[in-house]
Motif scaffolding. Structure first.
Motif, PDB file in Angstrom:
ATOM      1  N   ALA A  51       0.818  -1.217   0.000  1.00 18.56           N
ATOM      2  CA  ALA A  51       0.000   0.000   0.000  1.00 18.56           C
ATOM      3  C   ALA A  51       0.851   1.266   0.000  1.00 18.56           C
ATOM      4  O   ALA A  51       0.328   2.362  -0.121  1.00 18.56           O
ATOM      5  N   GLN A  52       2.163   1.118   0.140  1.00 19.62           N
ATOM      6  CA  GLN A  52       3.056   2.280   0.222  1.00 19.62           C
ATOM      7  C   GLN A  52       3.538   2.690  -1.169  1.00 19.62           C
ATOM      8  O   GLN A  52       3.949   1.858  -1.971  1.00 19.62           O
ATOM      9  N   VAL A  53       3.472   3.992  -1.444  1.00 19.00           N
ATOM     10  CA  VAL A  53       3.970   4.543  -2.707  1.00 19.00           C
ATOM     11  C   VAL A  53       5.047   5.565  -2.381  1.00 19.00           C
ATOM     12  O   VAL A  53       4.865   6.425  -1.527  1.00 19.00           O
ATOM     13  N   LYS A  54       6.180   5.459  -3.038  1.00 17.58           N
ATOM     14  CA  LYS A  54       7.277   6.414  -2.892  1.00 17.58           C
ATOM     15  C   LYS A  54       7.524   7.053  -4.252  1.00 17.58           C
ATOM     16  O   LYS A  54       7.414   6.398  -5.287  1.00 17.58           O
ATOM     17  N   LEU A  55       7.874   8.341  -4.245  1.00 16.64           N
ATOM     18  CA  LEU A  55       8.167   9.075  -5.470  1.00 16.64           C
ATOM     19  C   LEU A  55       9.621   9.509  -5.445  1.00 16.64           C
ATOM     20  O   LEU A  55      10.099  10.033  -4.438  1.00 16.64           O
ATOM     21  N   TYR A  56      10.324   9.296  -6.560  1.00 18.14           N
ATOM     22  CA  TYR A  56      11.748   9.597  -6.636  1.00 18.14           C
ATOM     23  C   TYR A  56      12.060  10.466  -7.848  1.00 18.14           C
ATOM     24  O   TYR A  56      11.406  10.373  -8.883  1.00 18.14           O
ATOM     25  N   SER A  57      13.108  11.270  -7.710  1.00 11.86           N
ATOM     26  CA  SER A  57      13.624  12.044  -8.836  1.00 11.86           C
ATOM     27  C   SER A  57      14.539  11.150  -9.666  1.00 11.86           C
ATOM     28  O   SER A  57      14.834  10.015  -9.278  1.00 11.86           O
ATOM     29  N   ARG A  58      15.016  11.673 -10.787  1.00 14.88           N
ATOM     30  CA  ARG A  58      15.910  10.902 -11.657  1.00 14.88           C
ATOM     31  C   ARG A  58      17.122  10.343 -10.928  1.00 14.88           C
ATOM     32  O   ARG A  58      17.465   9.181 -11.107  1.00 14.88           O
ATOM     33  N   THR A  64       8.586  12.120  -2.198  1.00 14.07           N
ATOM     34  CA  THR A  64       7.258  11.796  -1.689  1.00 14.07           C
ATOM     35  C   THR A  64       6.672  12.947  -0.875  1.00 14.07           C
ATOM     36  O   THR A  64       5.497  13.281  -1.009  1.00 14.07           O
ATOM     37  N   TYR A  65       7.489  13.594  -0.063  1.00  9.93           N
ATOM     38  CA  TYR A  65       7.019  14.684   0.800  1.00  9.93           C
ATOM     39  C   TYR A  65       6.506  15.885  -0.004  1.00  9.93           C
ATOM     40  O   TYR A  65       5.732  16.689   0.503  1.00  9.93           O
ATOM     41  N   ARG A  66       6.905  16.005  -1.268  1.00  7.90           N
ATOM     42  CA  ARG A  66       6.486  17.147  -2.091  1.00  7.90           C
ATOM     43  C   ARG A  66       5.095  16.969  -2.684  1.00  7.90           C
ATOM     44  O   ARG A  66       4.529  17.899  -3.248  1.00  7.90           O
ATOM     45  N   PHE A  67       4.554  15.754  -2.579  1.00  6.71           N
ATOM     46  CA  PHE A  67       3.240  15.455  -3.145  1.00  6.71           C
ATOM     47  C   PHE A  67       2.366  14.778  -2.093  1.00  6.71           C
ATOM     48  O   PHE A  67       2.011  13.602  -2.225  1.00  6.71           O
ATOM     49  N   PRO A  68       1.999  15.510  -1.030  1.00 10.18           N
ATOM     50  CA  PRO A  68       1.192  14.887   0.027  1.00 10.18           C
ATOM     51  C   PRO A  68      -0.218  14.560  -0.472  1.00 10.18           C
ATOM     52  O   PRO A  68      -0.751  15.239  -1.347  1.00 10.18           O
TER      53      PRO A  68
END
Length: 69
Positions: A51-58, A64-68
């Motif tokens: 259920a966890q989604v993480k967002l990463y830069s290149r 992830t914290y930038r897209f709450p």
């Protein structure tokens, strides 16, 4: 070489760096090529584990914290 996240003190396990675009004056041709127009902004790589989604830069910085939600 391990990729380090901005908010994690250890390498991001399983992070796969994306292919980088190459600037050219002439596009390759043929049925096996795909092309993408570059728009302003930045790309985000999403990684889902359960259920966890993480967002990463290149380079692998945790965004992830930038897209709450």
């Amino acid at each position: 070489m391990p990729v380090f996240s901005r908010h994690v003190a250890h390498p991001v396990v399983g992070f796969i760096a994306p292919c980088l675009p190459t600037k050219t004056d002439k596009l390759p041709s043929g049925g096996e090529w795909l092309h993408e127009i570059k728009h302003d902004g930045f790309r985000v790589i999403a990684r889902k584990k359960g259920a966890q989604v993480k967002l990463y830069s290149r380079p692998g910085n945790d965004l992830t914290y930038r897209f709450p939600l």
